[in-house]
Design a protein around this motif. Structure first.
Motif, PDB file in Angstrom:
ATOM      1  N   ARG A 251       0.822  -1.215   0.000  1.00  0.00           N
ATOM      2  CA  ARG A 251       0.000   0.000   0.000  1.00  0.00           C
ATOM      3  C   ARG A 251       0.857   1.267   0.000  1.00  0.00           C
ATOM      4  O   ARG A 251       0.369   2.347  -0.246  1.00  0.00           O
ATOM      5  CB  ARG A 251      -0.957   0.003   1.208  1.00  0.00           C
ATOM      6  CG  ARG A 251      -2.071  -1.048   1.074  1.00  0.00           C
ATOM      7  CD  ARG A 251      -3.029  -1.020   2.248  1.00  0.00           C
ATOM      8  NE  ARG A 251      -2.405  -1.475   3.477  1.00  0.00           N
ATOM      9  CZ  ARG A 251      -3.048  -2.118   4.465  1.00  0.00           C
ATOM     10  NH1 ARG A 251      -4.333  -2.361   4.365  1.00  0.00           N
ATOM     11  NH2 ARG A 251      -2.414  -2.494   5.555  1.00  0.00           N
TER      12      ARG A 251
ATOM     13  N   MET B 264       0.696  -3.903  16.103  1.00  0.00           N
ATOM     14  CA  MET B 264       0.767  -3.811  14.644  1.00  0.00           C
ATOM     15  C   MET B 264       1.407  -2.473  14.288  1.00  0.00           C
ATOM     16  O   MET B 264       0.914  -1.425  14.711  1.00  0.00           O
ATOM     17  CB  MET B 264      -0.642  -3.849  14.040  1.00  0.00           C
ATOM     18  CG  MET B 264      -1.375  -5.125  14.327  1.00  0.00           C
ATOM     19  SD  MET B 264      -0.695  -6.480  13.377  1.00  0.00           S
ATOM     20  CE  MET B 264      -2.171  -7.474  13.256  1.00  0.00           C
TER      21      MET B 264
ATOM     22  N   ASP C  75      -0.426   0.822  12.982  1.00  0.00           N
ATOM     23  CA  ASP C  75      -1.327   1.570  13.859  1.00  0.00           C
ATOM     24  C   ASP C  75      -0.534   2.385  14.868  1.00  0.00           C
ATOM     25  O   ASP C  75       0.005   1.830  15.829  1.00  0.00           O
ATOM     26  CB  ASP C  75      -2.252   0.602  14.622  1.00  0.00           C
ATOM     27  CG  ASP C  75      -3.174  -0.167  13.688  1.00  0.00           C
ATOM     28  OD1 ASP C  75      -3.447   0.334  12.579  1.00  0.00           O
ATOM     29  OD2 ASP C  75      -3.634  -1.254  14.066  1.00  0.00           O
TER      30      ASP C  75
ATOM     31  N   ARG D  31     -12.416  -3.175   6.176  1.00  0.00           N
ATOM     32  CA  ARG D  31     -10.962  -2.916   6.274  1.00  0.00           C
ATOM     33  C   ARG D  31     -10.389  -3.508   7.576  1.00  0.00           C
ATOM     34  O   ARG D  31      -9.191  -3.618   7.746  1.00  0.00           O
ATOM     35  CB  ARG D  31     -10.747  -1.388   6.180  1.00  0.00           C
ATOM     36  CG  ARG D  31      -9.561  -0.773   6.918  1.00  0.00           C
ATOM     37  CD  ARG D  31      -8.280  -0.950   6.130  1.00  0.00           C
ATOM     38  NE  ARG D  31      -7.118  -0.370   6.779  1.00  0.00           N
ATOM     39  CZ  ARG D  31      -6.348  -1.010   7.661  1.00  0.00           C
ATOM     40  NH1 ARG D  31      -6.640  -2.231   8.038  1.00  0.00           N
ATOM     41  NH2 ARG D  31      -5.267  -0.438   8.157  1.00  0.00           N
ATOM     42  N   TRP D  32     -11.284  -3.934   8.511  1.00  0.00           N
ATOM     43  CA  TRP D  32     -10.833  -4.288   9.859  1.00  0.00           C
ATOM     44  C   TRP D  32     -11.347  -5.644  10.342  1.00  0.00           C
ATOM     45  O   TRP D  32     -12.323  -6.163   9.806  1.00  0.00           O
ATOM     46  CB  TRP D  32     -11.364  -3.254  10.874  1.00  0.00           C
ATOM     47  CG  TRP D  32     -11.170  -1.828  10.505  1.00  0.00           C
ATOM     48  CD1 TRP D  32     -12.071  -1.025   9.843  1.00  0.00           C
ATOM     49  CD2 TRP D  32     -10.018  -1.013  10.737  1.00  0.00           C
ATOM     50  NE1 TRP D  32     -11.542   0.231   9.674  1.00  0.00           N
ATOM     51  CE2 TRP D  32     -10.293   0.265  10.214  1.00  0.00           C
ATOM     52  CE3 TRP D  32      -8.791  -1.249  11.368  1.00  0.00           C
ATOM     53  CZ2 TRP D  32      -9.366   1.303  10.283  1.00  0.00           C
ATOM     54  CZ3 TRP D  32      -7.886  -0.208  11.435  1.00  0.00           C
ATOM     55  CH2 TRP D  32      -8.175   1.052  10.889  1.00  0.00           C
ATOM     56  N   GLY D  33     -10.738  -6.120  11.425  1.00  0.00           N
ATOM     57  CA  GLY D  33     -11.370  -7.171  12.212  1.00  0.00           C
ATOM     58  C   GLY D  33     -12.492  -6.482  12.989  1.00  0.00           C
ATOM     59  O   GLY D  33     -12.294  -5.362  13.462  1.00  0.00           O
TER      60      GLY D  33
ATOM     61  N   GLU E  81     -12.836 -11.365  10.801  1.00  0.00           N
ATOM     62  CA  GLU E  81     -11.823 -10.638  10.021  1.00  0.00           C
ATOM     63  C   GLU E  81     -12.473 -10.034   8.774  1.00  0.00           C
ATOM     64  O   GLU E  81     -13.063 -10.730   7.962  1.00  0.00           O
ATOM     65  CB  GLU E  81     -10.666 -11.586   9.639  1.00  0.00           C
ATOM     66  CG  GLU E  81      -9.529 -10.951   8.851  1.00  0.00           C
ATOM     67  CD  GLU E  81      -8.726  -9.892   9.623  1.00  0.00           C
ATOM     68  OE1 GLU E  81      -8.906  -9.748  10.837  1.00  0.00           O
ATOM     69  OE2 GLU E  81      -7.933  -9.190   8.978  1.00  0.00           O
TER      70      GLU E  81
ATOM     71  N   VAL F  36     -11.053  -3.950  15.469  1.00  0.00           N
ATOM     72  CA  VAL F  36      -9.812  -4.387  16.123  1.00  0.00           C
ATOM     73  C   VAL F  36      -8.724  -3.402  15.715  1.00  0.00           C
ATOM     74  O   VAL F  36      -8.479  -3.191  14.529  1.00  0.00           O
ATOM     75  CB  VAL F  36      -9.385  -5.785  15.606  1.00  0.00           C
ATOM     76  CG1 VAL F  36      -8.022  -6.184  16.174  1.00  0.00           C
ATOM     77  CG2 VAL F  36     -10.440  -6.832  15.870  1.00  0.00           C
TER      78      VAL F  36
ATOM     79  N   HIS G  10      -4.774 -15.835   9.687  1.00  0.00           N
ATOM     80  CA  HIS G  10      -5.075 -14.622  10.462  1.00  0.00           C
ATOM     81  C   HIS G  10      -5.064 -14.887  11.952  1.00  0.00           C
ATOM     82  O   HIS G  10      -5.667 -15.857  12.416  1.00  0.00           O
ATOM     83  CB  HIS G  10      -6.456 -14.075  10.074  1.00  0.00           C
ATOM     84  CG  HIS G  10      -6.515 -13.555   8.681  1.00  0.00           C
ATOM     85  ND1 HIS G  10      -5.927 -12.358   8.332  1.00  0.00           N
ATOM     86  CD2 HIS G  10      -7.054 -14.079   7.550  1.00  0.00           C
ATOM     87  CE1 HIS G  10      -6.118 -12.169   7.033  1.00  0.00           C
ATOM     88  NE2 HIS G  10      -6.787 -13.196   6.538  1.00  0.00           N
TER      89      HIS G  10
ATOM     90  N   THR H 137      -6.735 -13.128  13.899  1.00  0.00           N
ATOM     91  CA  THR H 137      -8.158 -12.929  14.251  1.00  0.00           C
ATOM     92  C   THR H 137      -8.895 -14.263  14.314  1.00  0.00           C
ATOM     93  O   THR H 137      -9.732 -14.465  15.200  1.00  0.00           O
ATOM     94  CB  THR H 137      -8.836 -12.016  13.197  1.00  0.00           C
ATOM     95  OG1 THR H 137      -7.978 -10.903  12.948  1.00  0.00           O
ATOM     96  CG2 THR H 137     -10.193 -11.523  13.665  1.00  0.00           C
TER      97      THR H 137
HETATM   98  C1  G1P Z   1      -4.824  -6.379  10.754  1.00  0.00           C
HETATM   99  C2  G1P Z   1      -5.817  -7.334  11.370  1.00  0.00           C
HETATM  100  C3  G1P Z   1      -7.199  -6.667  11.500  1.00  0.00           C
HETATM  101  C4  G1P Z   1      -7.056  -5.368  12.301  1.00  0.00           C
HETATM  102  C5  G1P Z   1      -5.990  -4.480  11.680  1.00  0.00           C
HETATM  103  C6  G1P Z   1      -5.704  -3.283  12.579  1.00  0.00           C
HETATM  104  O1  G1P Z   1      -5.191  -6.091   9.421  1.00  0.00           O
HETATM  105  O2  G1P Z   1      -5.891  -8.498  10.565  1.00  0.00           O
HETATM  106  O3  G1P Z   1      -8.068  -7.543  12.151  1.00  0.00           O
HETATM  107  O4  G1P Z   1      -8.303  -4.703  12.339  1.00  0.00           O
HETATM  108  O5  G1P Z   1      -4.747  -5.169  11.513  1.00  0.00           O
HETATM  109  O6  G1P Z   1      -4.826  -2.407  11.942  1.00  0.00           O
HETATM  110  P1  G1P Z   1      -4.145  -5.478   8.327  1.00  0.00           P
HETATM  111  O7  G1P Z   1      -3.958  -4.025   8.670  1.00  0.00           O
HETATM  112  O8  G1P Z   1      -2.895  -6.261   8.456  1.00  0.00           O
HETATM  113  O9  G1P Z   1      -4.820  -5.634   6.991  1.00  0.00           O
END
Ligand code: G1P
Length: 270
Positions: A15, A129, A132, A167-169, A188, A201, A227, A229
């Motif tokens: 991305r 992660m 974030d 876009r999220w869990g 997920e 999430v 995942h 998740t």
């Molecule tokens: C991952 C997780 C997702 C979560 C997100 C938070 O997704 O799989 O559940 O909501 O991080 O940033 P990704 O950002 O790797 O697509």
């Protein structure tokens, strides 16, 4: 006590191409310092002693970032620059905390976490992660406190737009109080029509060591990836307690180009 953290860093960073074709996205500067440093500082301030960084062969420069001693020493000797000395001190502080594990084929977050199973010592660990960023309040510290209070796993959460749930869990939640809920289920990246709520999430998790047993036989899920998740879901459905926490800090999504640019603007105005 939670003393260990895991940070998956082996993702391809598509991305953020073309930047990520030469620089791992976690080393891209946000207001003058790599995004990863914000995350490591959050760990340090929350009492974490060891951070396991999951990298790939292609992302070896992340390891190099912490092992440039000779380079620094030479420059400091020649220049005696105060700023340089402080930077080196900071790098040394992080170097003492970090360990490296390799995930050379990107097969999802769950697969990355599984690579750390032999290194995790106590019953629970923290996972962050790197996309974030949460500023103004230490989210990991809040989760660690909640873990102590509820004696359970804890995951950070934030209400997102209904149109953005895929876009999220996404959690199915039962409210406990203004900031915390009991997680009844998690899916997920669901479609809008099947999302159980719009509580997402966000990438700060306190997970139990027993998740490794689930991960070992975790089937591939969305987009063929393993995942985390899905393994969390298995544990929730087996009646393990998971608390969702609506964190107080400001969230910055650094995983997309517009989010990445915006995060520098936001942090520079603090
Ligand atoms: C991952 C997780 C997702 C979560 C997100 C938070 O997704 O799989 O559940 O909501 O991080 O940033 P990704 O950002 O790797 O697509």
């Amino acid at each position: 006590m939670i003393k260990q953290a895991i940070i998956p860093l082996a993702g391809l960073g598509t991305r953020l191409l073309p930047l990520t074709s030469v620089i791992p996205k976690e080393l891209l500067p946000i207001n003058g310092k790599p995004g990863l440093e914000y995350i490591l500082e959050e760990c340090y301030q929350s009492g974490i002693k060891e951070v396991i960084l999951i990298i790939s062969k292609k992302k070896k420069s992340i390891k190099d970032y912490f092992y440039n001693d000779a380079f620094y020493k030479k420059l400091i000797k020649n220049k005696g620059d105060k700023r340089l000395k402080l930077e080196y001190k900071k790098i040394l502080k992080f170097k003492k905390m970090v360990k490296f594990v390799y995930q050379n084929t990107p097969a999802g977050t769950g697969d990355a976490v599984l690579k750390c199973r032999k290194l995790i010592k106590s019953k629970y660990f923290l996972m962050l992660m790197p996309d974030d960023l949460i500023i103004n309040k230490n989210c990991s510290k809040s989760l660690i406190n909640l873990h102590r209070k509820y004696k359970s796993s804890v995951i950070a959460s934030k209400k997102v737009k209904k149109s953005d749930v895929s876009r999220w869990g996404i959690f199915k939640a039962k409210k406990l109080n203004r900031k915390n809920f009991l997680i009844k289920d998690v899916v997920e990246k669901p479609r809008i029509s099947s999302a159980p709520s719009n509580y997402a999430v966000i990438g700060r998790y306190i997970l139990p060591k027993k998740i490794f047993n689930v991960l070992k036989s975790q089937k591939r899920g969305k987009n063929g990836e393993i995942h985390i998740t899905d393994s969390i879901r298995t544990l929730i459905l087996a009646k393990n307690k998971f608390i969702g926490h609506i964190f107080a800090g400001k969230y910055l999504d650094c995983g997309t180009m517009s989010g990445y640019i915006n995060s520098t603007l936001k942090i520079s105005r603090l």
